[in-house]
Design a protein around this motif. Sequence first.
Motif, PDB file in Angstrom:
ATOM      1  N   THR A 162       0.839  -1.190   0.000  1.00 43.70           N
ATOM      2  CA  THR A 162       0.000   0.000   0.000  1.00 43.70           C
ATOM      3  C   THR A 162       0.876   1.242   0.000  1.00 43.70           C
ATOM      4  OG1 THR A 162      -1.768  -1.103   1.185  1.00 43.70           O
ATOM      5  CG2 THR A 162      -1.744   1.292   1.263  1.00 43.70           C
ATOM      6  N   SER A 163       0.619   2.155  -0.902  1.00 46.66           N
ATOM      7  CA  SER A 163       1.455   3.349  -1.024  1.00 46.66           C
ATOM      8  C   SER A 163       0.662   4.585  -0.625  1.00 46.66           C
ATOM      9  CB  SER A 163       1.948   3.495  -2.467  1.00 46.66           C
ATOM     10  OG  SER A 163       2.700   4.681  -2.629  1.00 46.66           O
ATOM     11  N   PHE A 164       1.303   5.430   0.167  1.00 43.87           N
ATOM     12  CA  PHE A 164       0.702   6.692   0.564  1.00 43.87           C
ATOM     13  C   PHE A 164       1.539   7.818  -0.031  1.00 43.87           C
ATOM     14  CE2 PHE A 164      -0.128   3.867   4.309  1.00 43.87           C
ATOM     15  CZ  PHE A 164      -1.473   3.693   4.077  1.00 43.87           C
ATOM     16  N   ARG A 165       0.922   8.678  -0.824  1.00 40.64           N
ATOM     17  CA  ARG A 165       1.675   9.781  -1.404  1.00 40.64           C
ATOM     18  C   ARG A 165       2.116  10.775  -0.337  1.00 40.64           C
ATOM     19  NH1 ARG A 165      -1.445  11.397  -7.061  1.00 40.64           N
ATOM     20  NH2 ARG A 165      -1.134   9.378  -8.097  1.00 40.64           N
ATOM     21  N   MET A 166       1.265  10.972   0.663  1.00 31.86           N
ATOM     22  CA  MET A 166       1.604  11.910   1.727  1.00 31.86           C
ATOM     23  C   MET A 166       0.859  11.491   2.979  1.00 31.86           C
ATOM     24  SD  MET A 166       3.503  14.293   2.583  1.00 31.86           S
ATOM     25  CE  MET A 166       3.732  15.431   3.941  1.00 31.86           C
ATOM     26  N   LEU A 167       1.490  11.690   4.115  1.00 33.09           N
ATOM     27  CA  LEU A 167       0.866  11.375   5.387  1.00 33.09           C
ATOM     28  C   LEU A 167       0.802  12.648   6.221  1.00 33.09           C
ATOM     29  CD1 LEU A 167       2.725   8.037   6.260  1.00 33.09           C
ATOM     30  CD2 LEU A 167       0.396   8.279   5.391  1.00 33.09           C
ATOM     31  N   TRP A 168      -0.334  12.821   6.904  1.00 32.09           N
ATOM     32  CA  TRP A 168      -0.541  13.991   7.743  1.00 32.09           C
ATOM     33  C   TRP A 168      -0.710  13.537   9.186  1.00 32.09           C
ATOM     34  CZ3 TRP A 168       0.266  18.092   4.760  1.00 32.09           C
ATOM     35  CH2 TRP A 168       0.014  17.975   3.393  1.00 32.09           C
ATOM     36  N   PRO A 169      -0.052  14.179  10.126  1.00 29.49           N
ATOM     37  CA  PRO A 169      -0.181  13.752  11.530  1.00 29.49           C
ATOM     38  C   PRO A 169      -1.512  14.177  12.136  1.00 29.49           C
ATOM     39  CG  PRO A 169       1.268  15.658  11.370  1.00 29.49           C
ATOM     40  CD  PRO A 169       0.946  15.253   9.952  1.00 29.49           C
ATOM     41  N   ALA A 170      -2.248  13.213  12.667  1.00 30.91           N
ATOM     42  CA  ALA A 170      -3.481  13.513  13.388  1.00 30.91           C
ATOM     43  C   ALA A 170      -3.199  13.652  14.879  1.00 30.91           C
ATOM     44  CB  ALA A 170      -4.512  12.411  13.165  1.00 30.91           C
ATOM     45  N   LEU A 171      -2.153  12.968  15.339  1.00 25.42           N
ATOM     46  CA  LEU A 171      -1.777  12.999  16.753  1.00 25.42           C
ATOM     47  C   LEU A 171      -0.303  12.643  16.856  1.00 25.42           C
ATOM     48  CD1 LEU A 171      -2.974  13.290  19.685  1.00 25.42           C
ATOM     49  CD2 LEU A 171      -3.064  10.785  19.711  1.00 25.42           C
ATOM     50  N   ARG A 172       0.444  13.476  17.568  1.00 23.90           N
ATOM     51  CA  ARG A 172       1.882  13.239  17.726  1.00 23.90           C
ATOM     52  C   ARG A 172       2.241  13.400  19.200  1.00 23.90           C
ATOM     53  NH1 ARG A 172       6.628  16.182  18.174  1.00 23.90           N
ATOM     54  NH2 ARG A 172       8.469  15.352  17.099  1.00 23.90           N
ATOM     55  N   ALA A 173       2.884  12.370  19.763  1.00 24.10           N
ATOM     56  CA  ALA A 173       3.246  12.385  21.180  1.00 24.10           C
ATOM     57  C   ALA A 173       4.741  12.171  21.323  1.00 24.10           C
ATOM     58  CB  ALA A 173       2.487  11.296  21.931  1.00 24.10           C
ATOM     59  N   LEU A 174       5.379  13.053  22.073  1.00 28.09           N
ATOM     60  CA  LEU A 174       6.818  12.979  22.311  1.00 28.09           C
ATOM     61  C   LEU A 174       7.072  12.616  23.762  1.00 28.09           C
ATOM     62  CD1 LEU A 174       9.801  13.420  21.571  1.00 28.09           C
ATOM     63  CD2 LEU A 174       9.462  15.865  22.006  1.00 28.09           C
ATOM     64  N   PHE A 175       7.888  11.574  23.973  1.00 22.30           N
ATOM     65  CA  PHE A 175       8.236  11.118  25.315  1.00 22.30           C
ATOM     66  C   PHE A 175       9.754  11.019  25.442  1.00 22.30           C
ATOM     67  CE2 PHE A 175       4.085   9.339  24.278  1.00 22.30           C
ATOM     68  CZ  PHE A 175       3.334   9.704  25.389  1.00 22.30           C
ATOM     69  N   HIS A 176      10.214  10.986  26.692  1.00 23.32           N
ATOM     70  CA  HIS A 176      11.654  10.911  26.944  1.00 23.32           C
ATOM     71  C   HIS A 176      11.937   9.792  27.926  1.00 23.32           C
ATOM     72  CE1 HIS A 176      15.437  11.964  29.057  1.00 23.32           C
ATOM     73  NE2 HIS A 176      15.812  12.385  27.857  1.00 23.32           N
ATOM     74  N   GLY A 177      13.000   9.041  27.670  1.00 26.71           N
ATOM     75  CA  GLY A 177      13.389   7.987  28.598  1.00 26.71           C
ATOM     76  C   GLY A 177      14.176   6.886  27.901  1.00 26.71           C
TER      77      GLY A 177
END
Length: 210
Positions: free
Chosen positions: A11-26
């Motif tokens: 399956t190929s996606f020409r472009m992806l858009w973020p609906a939710l992005r979570a950044l964690f550290h550890g």
Amino acid sequence: MNPYAVAPEGTSFRMLWPALRALFHGELTPDQQHWLHRTFRLTPAPRREGPGAAESIAHRSFTDEAGIRLVLDVARLGASGWVFTLFYPGERPTADTVEEHRALFRETAGQLGLTLVEITPAATADEVLVPSSGDAEPTSGAHWSLPHGDLERLWPHLGLRKDAPREVKEVALRELMRTPAWSAAPAGLQSEAERFLRSITPPAQAEPQE
């Protein structure tokens, strides 16, 4: 329909858009990373398309219960930064789907002992990135570079939707007001921001006693 049915291989996606992005550290051990992959049911191969693809380490393409095609991705930033992202290539996922993944991201990170840095779009005050005092710019030469002078059009520049929760807007706005650039912001915007932070929703009136 399986809400997490994996999309067909190739399956190929020409472009992806973020609906939710979570950044964690550890730090995560190899066993913890394997557990993360199993929990998210990831393919052990990096995503090739969309923003941040260079940092991707594993992903999964699937369709949700509404038939919307999505991609769940895990990326690594440096030695201890972890990014969980829900992408969509076409139709935006429903608010329920986004909130389900927000809960999934936070619960999984908590079980792994990761520290929350930020989630975009934020739903609560603790999901807003608060820069450390060492990130402040020198006060000399402060200038206002944003093109808009009212809050309604300022929110998107702070990474917020116009319908973001008030507590999220308050945190983001206070952080902006602590930057040197705020002293050069339009006077009307400064006044509007002060009124926004001072405003308090009046308590509901009690029902009259009979």
